[in-house]
Design a protein around this motif. Sequence first.
Motif, short mmCIF file in Angstrom:
data_model
loop_
_atom_site.label_atom_id
_atom_site.label_comp_id
_atom_site.label_asym_id
_atom_site.label_seq_id
_atom_site.Cartn_x
_atom_site.Cartn_y
_atom_site.Cartn_z
N LEU A 1 32.96 99.72 -14.90
CA LEU A 1 33.12 100.88 -15.77
C LEU A 1 34.42 101.75 -15.49
CD1 LEU A 1 31.58 102.71 -17.88
CD2 LEU A 1 30.67 104.05 -15.91
N VAL A 2 34.57 101.67 -14.31
CA VAL A 2 36.21 102.23 -14.06
C VAL A 2 37.24 101.43 -14.79
CG1 VAL A 2 37.85 102.53 -12.31
CG2 VAL A 2 35.61 103.27 -11.83
N ARG A 3 36.99 99.95 -14.76
CA ARG A 3 38.15 99.30 -15.29
C ARG A 3 38.00 99.55 -16.89
NH1 ARG A 3 35.75 94.72 -14.67
NH2 ARG A 3 36.38 94.57 -12.69
N ASN A 4 36.96 99.47 -17.13
CA ASN A 4 36.81 99.71 -19.02
C ASN A 4 37.31 100.80 -19.33
OD1 ASN A 4 36.02 98.98 -21.55
ND2 ASN A 4 33.79 100.19 -21.13
N ILE A 5 36.93 102.11 -18.81
CA ILE A 5 37.32 103.22 -19.19
C ILE A 5 38.94 103.40 -19.09
CG2 ILE A 5 37.59 105.83 -18.62
CD1 ILE A 5 34.98 104.65 -20.30
N PHE A 6 39.52 102.86 -17.89
CA PHE A 6 40.94 103.01 -17.64
C PHE A 6 41.57 102.15 -18.60
CE2 PHE A 6 44.78 102.43 -15.06
CZ PHE A 6 45.09 103.37 -14.90
N LEU A 7 41.06 101.01 -18.82
CA LEU A 7 42.06 100.11 -19.94
C LEU A 7 41.91 100.74 -21.31
CD1 LEU A 7 40.86 96.38 -18.93
CD2 LEU A 7 43.15 97.67 -18.71
N GLN A 8 40.78 101.41 -21.31
CA GLN A 8 40.76 102.27 -22.87
C GLN A 8 41.70 103.23 -22.90
OE1 GLN A 8 36.72 103.41 -24.30
NE2 GLN A 8 36.00 102.04 -22.93
N LEU A 9 42.00 104.02 -21.83
CA LEU A 9 43.02 105.02 -21.68
C LEU A 9 44.40 104.51 -21.64
CD1 LEU A 9 41.71 107.54 -19.06
CD2 LEU A 9 41.62 107.93 -21.40
N CYS A 10 44.44 103.31 -20.97
CA CYS A 10 45.92 102.58 -21.06
C CYS A 10 46.29 102.22 -22.50
CB CYS A 10 45.80 101.51 -20.01
SG CYS A 10 46.00 102.00 -18.35
N ASP A 11 45.31 101.67 -23.27
CA ASP A 11 45.68 101.07 -24.66
C ASP A 11 45.81 102.11 -25.43
OD1 ASP A 11 44.95 98.38 -23.90
OD2 ASP A 11 42.82 98.55 -24.77
N ALA A 12 45.13 103.53 -25.25
CA ALA A 12 45.35 104.66 -25.95
C ALA A 12 46.70 104.99 -25.94
CB ALA A 12 44.36 105.72 -26.02
N VAL A 13 47.26 105.25 -24.65
CA VAL A 13 48.75 105.86 -24.26
C VAL A 13 49.66 104.54 -24.85
CG1 VAL A 13 50.05 106.18 -22.37
CG2 VAL A 13 47.91 107.02 -22.40
N ALA A 14 49.54 103.29 -24.70
CA ALA A 14 50.43 102.33 -25.13
C ALA A 14 50.62 102.40 -26.78
CB ALA A 14 49.77 100.93 -24.54
N HIS A 15 49.42 102.54 -27.18
CA HIS A 15 49.42 102.77 -28.64
C HIS A 15 50.25 103.95 -29.23
CE1 HIS A 15 48.10 102.73 -33.03
NE2 HIS A 15 47.92 104.09 -32.81
N ASP B 1 47.89 95.83 -17.67
CA ASP B 1 47.83 94.35 -17.18
C ASP B 1 47.35 94.21 -16.12
OD1 ASP B 1 48.66 93.56 -20.00
OD2 ASP B 1 50.68 93.12 -19.44
N THR B 2 48.09 94.90 -15.10
CA THR B 2 47.59 94.88 -13.78
C THR B 2 46.18 95.33 -13.69
OG1 THR B 2 49.82 95.64 -13.13
CG2 THR B 2 48.06 95.91 -11.42
N ALA B 3 45.79 96.62 -14.32
CA ALA B 3 44.26 96.83 -14.13
C ALA B 3 43.41 96.03 -14.73
CB ALA B 3 44.30 98.14 -14.94
N ARG B 4 43.69 95.38 -15.71
CA ARG B 4 42.89 94.41 -16.29
C ARG B 4 42.36 93.21 -15.23
NH1 ARG B 4 45.55 93.32 -20.51
NH2 ARG B 4 44.37 94.77 -21.93
N ASN B 5 43.34 92.98 -14.22
CA ASN B 5 43.18 91.66 -13.31
C ASN B 5 42.54 92.33 -11.95
OD1 ASN B 5 44.23 89.71 -15.04
ND2 ASN B 5 45.97 90.52 -14.69
N ILE B 6 41.92 93.57 -12.13
CA ILE B 6 41.50 93.87 -10.72
C ILE B 6 39.95 94.05 -10.94
CG2 ILE B 6 40.99 95.97 -9.23
CD1 ILE B 6 43.85 97.17 -9.88
N ARG B 7 39.26 93.30 -10.15
CA ARG B 7 37.93 93.20 -10.14
C ARG B 7 37.10 94.49 -9.44
NH1 ARG B 7 39.07 90.29 -13.46
NH2 ARG B 7 37.95 91.74 -14.61
#
Length: 316
Positions: free
Chosen positions: A144-158, A300-306
Amino acid sequence: MTSSKLCQRSDLEHPVQSLWETRHHLSIHAISKPLDVSINQGRLRLRAVIAKGGSSVLFKGHDVNDGRDYAVKCMPRGAKSSDTYARHARERTLQQRVDDHPNIVTLHRAFAQGEHAFFVYDLYTGGDLYSAIERRLFVGRDNLVRNIFLQLCDAVAHCHTRGVYHLDIKPENILCDKRASRVALSDFGLATTDRDCRSRPPGSKAYSPPECFRHDREGEPTIPTAVSDVWALGVILVNLITTVNPWHAASIQDPKFASYAHDPQSYFAPLRLPVNVEALILRALAIDPYERISTAEIRDTARNIRVFFPVKGYGE
């Protein structure tokens, strides 16, 4: 690390004047009281107060034309020549430039009525990320942490791809669905299109980078604005994992931040975070803005953290 509490909510003691004839001031107790106020030539009916800030009130509104519920932000309108009017226009323009992304709140329309301006947004029924963190919904939940954080990263990158820099990213400005599994970035009131700046006043102190707290000096080199948003993402990642803020403000006057600035690696060591998580946080929270990780790299880094949490659990 001895961390401060998670960021304090906005001051609720200075609400905008209400719309109905008595023009009384909304109090914090009005949040739970039902309303039935008609605006926008009868198209919208305000049903309840969701939240209040220093200069705005957020209502739950019902559109009688399409039958949907929306979040309706009410603010003082300001004269056309005023700074207030210009800020509203900038906020509307910049949010609508980027709100075609699934993790950015859609601004459907804006209008004025009497002395007030109204923005009509998607309604998120799960509250904000602040509340979700405060309820410890993410503790121990790596996926869940990975999912939420990636969503935020995607929004900011956009946003950055479209040339928009938010500059006020914080949990209160991130809205959640009912399950806190989907989030959306909101409130573009401080956003800018300036790619570089010499210095700027901090937005929310707990999420503003150290360069915001320095005194502007003539001839000082400019700083890429995007790295301010990256810093905020780094602090939010700490929030998601620990439920606390690492410091009150990234100013040398703050003892906790001064300790971090003196020795960043030692500061986070007591948390016993996985090595790759600590490395990501340190890169996002680099004191030198030119050494800070980019928006693409942090995603990209967060996406690969398990695993984001210590194996034995934080605080043991």
